[in-house]
Design an enzyme around this catalytic site. Structure first.
Site, PDB file in Angstrom:
ATOM      1  N   HIS A 133       1.065  -1.140  -0.147  1.00  0.00           N
ATOM      2  CA  HIS A 133       0.391   0.279   0.429  1.00  0.00           C
ATOM      3  C   HIS A 133       1.045   1.147   0.439  1.00  0.00           C
ATOM      4  O   HIS A 133       1.618   1.380   0.785  1.00  0.00           O
ATOM      5  CB  HIS A 133      -0.589  -0.345   1.287  1.00  0.00           C
ATOM      6  CG  HIS A 133      -2.026   1.144   1.229  1.00  0.00           C
ATOM      7  ND1 HIS A 133      -2.256   2.312   1.184  1.00  0.00           N
ATOM      8  CD2 HIS A 133      -3.616   0.662   1.061  1.00  0.00           C
ATOM      9  CE1 HIS A 133      -3.376   3.075   1.306  1.00  0.00           C
ATOM     10  NE2 HIS A 133      -3.812   1.655   0.550  1.00  0.00           N
ATOM     11  N   ARG A 176      -6.393  10.019   0.293  1.00  0.00           N
ATOM     12  CA  ARG A 176      -5.873  10.890  -1.936  1.00  0.00           C
ATOM     13  C   ARG A 176      -7.229  11.126  -2.115  1.00  0.00           C
ATOM     14  O   ARG A 176      -7.579  11.848  -2.403  1.00  0.00           O
ATOM     15  CB  ARG A 176      -4.845   9.893  -1.722  1.00  0.00           C
ATOM     16  CG  ARG A 176      -3.865  10.394  -1.294  1.00  0.00           C
ATOM     17  CD  ARG A 176      -3.194   9.045  -2.182  1.00  0.00           C
ATOM     18  NE  ARG A 176      -2.813   7.500  -1.229  1.00  0.00           N
ATOM     19  CZ  ARG A 176      -3.192   6.378  -2.407  1.00  0.00           C
ATOM     20  NH1 ARG A 176      -2.457   6.436  -3.350  1.00  0.00           N
ATOM     21  NH2 ARG A 176      -3.051   5.651  -1.371  1.00  0.00           N
TER      22      ARG A 176
END
Ligand SMILES: Cc1cc2nc3c(=O)[nH]c(=O)nc-3n(C[C@H](O)[C@H](O)[C@H](O)COP(=O)(O)OP(=O)(O)OC[C@H]3O[C@@H](n4cnc5c(N)ncnc54)[C@H](O)[C@@H]3O)c2cc1C
Ligand code: FES
Lengths: 224, 537
Positions: B318, B338
């Site tokens: 990740h 994000r």
């Protein structure tokens, strides 16, 4: 060498680096954890812990994976607490205040001491969400209790024997299923799929050569 | 509050913030992505892999640490366990009490099967509990299962098995509906419209969430439902070896009580492996976002009994693991940060990539920024780049962070970092096992009859990379599917005499291949004793 602090695991003294969490400190001291350790990151509630700093009267509670050690910490883990979980059929229960009366009547014996709120490892207003449950305001109870990790510390402190996390669990399921608004576009889409609306399109994609799939993927339009 | 050493870089980030918010970085071309991955993604580091010399995938490459477990000795010998007097005798045995296992249990129970769950820790001490970001489903009018298919197929490098991906996207809306009917509280608008966002690699906003406790909300609801149905759950008990019957079909498992060390036998007509991922294997020395029991056990169990692996060489790192403070090193910073508008910024305050590339590309890009380009921030314990969280409040309005990502706010808040006002430091963390056991559309392994697999232990649904939100989806879709099919299959199954002879066969193969090893498997738990960090050993 790291700065070390002295901690007491179940009363026994260990010297451990000061920047470790309680969980890591136990491992550093030589424990291979089995109980009391799940997600290791504050989500599962497996690692409820009580401690007292030497010389301090106050008994504190925390999640061992989320709390740094301190000098003079006397630590005992609480890897299991016998919460009462009542069994119900989600298809048959109704979101009325009767349901709490039937399943968790002890919530009406709350004496308002607020020990639950003071002990919550997530900083939730536990007594308030129990008050909402008493009133049958499941939406408010669900919202107020949402971040609960069900560690059970609140219940360990409750003189009325309430299993707060389970009360909140029931409220959230009732809210999610019965009280939150229905999602029209979801129901429509499920029906379209059942009717086979996308079947041909999908079958088509599944047969396509990789090069054509690459074309499609690389040139797909991306929603802003 | 960050210490002095970070202030100069922090200032650069703050000064550039307004401009960075307005700036729309270009997405990489297919060629740029390919080159980047080949140079920087951990999956491409050849010397970190080993060729399997025995078993169904002989000749294939897998991470070294996994190869050791796959080729290791069993924890038992075939003669050690009395198979004639099982402790449990059920229709469907489910190994693993995470999201896939509980979904399977509920459906098998619904179908009238006598079902039980064994699980290593407590039910719900699982990767599912930790998922923050959300779950995909194409249920909005501007979206369709076909678009979902294209996104996932491309994101997975065109390697997904089409019939599995078809099922994933086509059953997705119904999976959401099923969860909602169980009482899962999805984020909705007042009129019932789902609040959905983008995830890396999605072309439509189809990420459904329950704040940033999506997995926890799903897991605790499924757990509550298992308890309501009074399905037996044997916790703190691991499966350490599958049992086959004389016809080579899966017929149960040898169980180990994690606290007492006692061995038990569970006999079953069908078995479902739902043991999840492998983050605690710490491949290539990476920290991990996974729960304590994520040690690839299911892959080992299946492999030794003859089931094939698919894409076991592909892992997901990740892009945004916490790089600071060290107490949460490796912990996940959800992609939703994000999705909500925060961008990745280097030491000089420069946005160096589009924030929503797929995960493998993002991870490789961050590694490049910190290595060859030397634009990383030194955290004292390693390197990282900034994820500029205050942007979220500027874009979405004050209060957005508290409302949409409270778990993130709490995680950093505990260490004195207010993510509404200060950015955070991130670096890739070992997150997800893309590969796993090879299954057909009905959930059964391609090699061993009556052995089903669901969840992160499956390989092939996503191909070689998985998009955010498609894993929570797969555990529900394929968990339910495995539960239904395993229950139906149990009805027509009579179990022959039980045997562990596959252990002997595997021992023989190992000896013939000349492999010398003391390793035993499955691993069950990592060993962090007497170490200062999880990565010392
Ligand atoms: C921090 C984090 C965030 C994530 N966020 C997202 C997200 O936003 N969206 C998304 O789609 N996906 C996300 N994922 C991925 C997703 O959550 C997991 O892939 C998925 O939940 C796995 O479910 P599972 O049921 O297969 O495995 P798990 O939920 O891990 O359950 C497996 C269970 O099996 C048990 N077990 C293991 N070995 C044995 C054994 N030998 N015997 C008995 N029991 C055993 C384990 O202890 C565990 O309880 C995230 C994952 C993590 C770690
Ligand atoms: S181990 Fe899960 S909350 Fe601490």
């Amino acid at each position: 060498m790291e700065n070390m602090v002295n901690i007491f695991l179940f009363g026994k003294k260990y010297s451990v680096p000061e920047n470790l969490t309680i969980m890591r400190a136990m491992e550093y001291a030589g424990y291979q954890l089995v109980r009391g350790c799940g997600c290791r990151n504050g989500f599962c509630g497996a690692c409820a812990t009580i401690y007292r700093i030497k010389g301090d009267r106050e008994l504190k509670v925390c999640l061992a994976c989320q709390t740094k050690v301190e000098e003079g910490m006397y630590i005992a883990t609480l890897p299991f607490f016998p919460l009462v979980k009542q069994v119900f059929d989600i298809e048959k229960v109704k979101p009325t205040d009767m349901v709490m009366m039937q399943l968790y009547p002890e919530i009406y014996a709350c004496i308002g001491c607020n020990a639950c709120t003071k002990s919550c490892t997530q900083g939730l207003n536990v007594m308030q969400y129990i008050a909402y449950a008493q009133r049958g305001d499941f939406e408010a109870c669900a919202e107020e209790s949402f971040d609960c990790v069900m560690c059970g510390v609140c219940s360990s402190r409750c003189p009325a024997g309430i299993s707060h996390p389970q009360v909140a669990m029931l409220a959230r399921r009732l809210n999610g299923k019965y009280l939150a608004p229905e999602t029209g576009h979801l129901n429509d889409r499920v029906k379209e799929i059942k009717d086979g609306t996308f079947e041909e399109l999908l079958q088509n994609l599944m047969q396509k050569p990789i090069d054509e799939m690459k074309e499609l993927y690389n040139n797909r339009e991306i929603e802003k | 509050m960050y210490a002095e050493q970070f202030q100069k870089s922090l200032k650069a980030v703050e000064e550039a913030r307004e401009a960075n918010i307005a700036y729309e970085p270009a997405r990489m071309t297919a060629k740029e992505k390919e080159d980047l991955l080949a140079a920087y993604h951990p999956d491409y580091k050849q010397d970190e892999f080993e060729v399997l010399q025995i078993g169904p995938n002989k000749g294939d490459k897998v991470p070294k640490e996994l190869a050791e477990m796959l080729q290791a000795h069993s924890r038992i010998t075939s003669g050690e366990v009395d198979l004639t007097n099982p402790t449990y005798d059920v229709d469907v045995l489910i190994i693993g009490g995470g999201g896939a296992g509980t979904s399977a249990a509920i459906e098998a129970h619904e179908a009238g099967a006598n079902v039980m769950i064994v699980t290593k820790l407590r039910m719900g001490d699982a990767n599912t509990m930790m998922a923050e970001g959300g779950i995909q489903a194409a249920d909005k009018p501007n979206d369709s299962p076909a678009i979902h298919y294209i996104d996932a197929f491309g994101g997975g490098h065109y390697a997904a098995k089409p019939e599995l991906l078809y099922k994933l996207v086509n059953d997705a809306p119904e999976a959401i509906q099923w969860l909602n009917k169980l009482g899962v509280e999805f984020d909705k608008m007042p009129d019932g419209t789902m609040v959905t966002t983008h995830g890396g690699g999605t072309s439509r906003k189809r990420m459904h969430a329950c704040k940033d406790y999506s997995g926890a909300e799903i897991m605790r609801t499924l757990r509550d439902e298992v308890l309501n149905r009074q399905i037996p759950v044997v916790d703190f008990t691991s499966a350490i070896e599958l049992i086959l019957d004389e016809n080579g079909k899966a017929a149960g498992a040898v169980l180990l009580n994690m606290e007492t060390g006692d061995l038990m036998v569970a006999k079953a007509k069908t078995v479902i492996i739902a043991t999840g991922g492998a983050g605690r294997m710490h491949y290539q020395g990476f920290p991990t976002s996974n729960h304590y029991g994520a040690t690839a056990d299911g892959l080992v169990l299946g492999y030794r009994a003859g089931a094939k692996l698919l894409y076991a060489e592909t892992l997901q790192y990740h892009p945004t693991g916490a790089a600071f403070p060290e107490q949460i090193f490796g912990a996940l910073v959800t992609e939703k940060v994000r999705s909500l508008g925060a961008k990745l910024v280097n030491r000089e305050g420069k946005v160096f990539m589009h924030p929503l590339e797929t995960r493998d590309v993002s991870a490789a890009s961050i590694i490049r920024e910190c290595t060859t380009r030397e634009n990383g921030v030194d955290t004292g314990a390693g390197l990282g780049v900034w994820l500029d969280t205050p942007m979220i409040e500027k874009i979405g309005g004050e209060g957005t962070i508290e409302k949409r990502i409270p778990a993130m706010m709490r995680m950093f808040g505990k260490y004195g970092i207010d993510i509404r006002k200060e950015p955070i430091l991130v670096y890739p963390t070992l997150h997800y096992q893309n590969g796993g056991l090879d299954i057909a559309q009905n959930g059964m392994t391609t090699q061993v009859e009556n052995l089903y697999v669901a969840g992160e232990a499956v390989g092939g649904i996503h191909g070689r990379n998985r998009l955010m939100g498609n894993s929570l989806l797969d555990i529900i879709v394929f968990g339910r599917n495995a539960g239904q099919n395993a229950a139906a299959k149990a009805k027509e199954t009579t179990v022959g005499a039980l045997t562990l002879s596959h252990i002997d066969a595997f021992d023989k193969e190992r000896a013939e291949a000349g492999i010398e090893t003391d390793a035993i498997s499955p691993k069950l738990l990592p060993d962090y004793r007497r170490s200062v960090t999880e990565l010392d050993k």
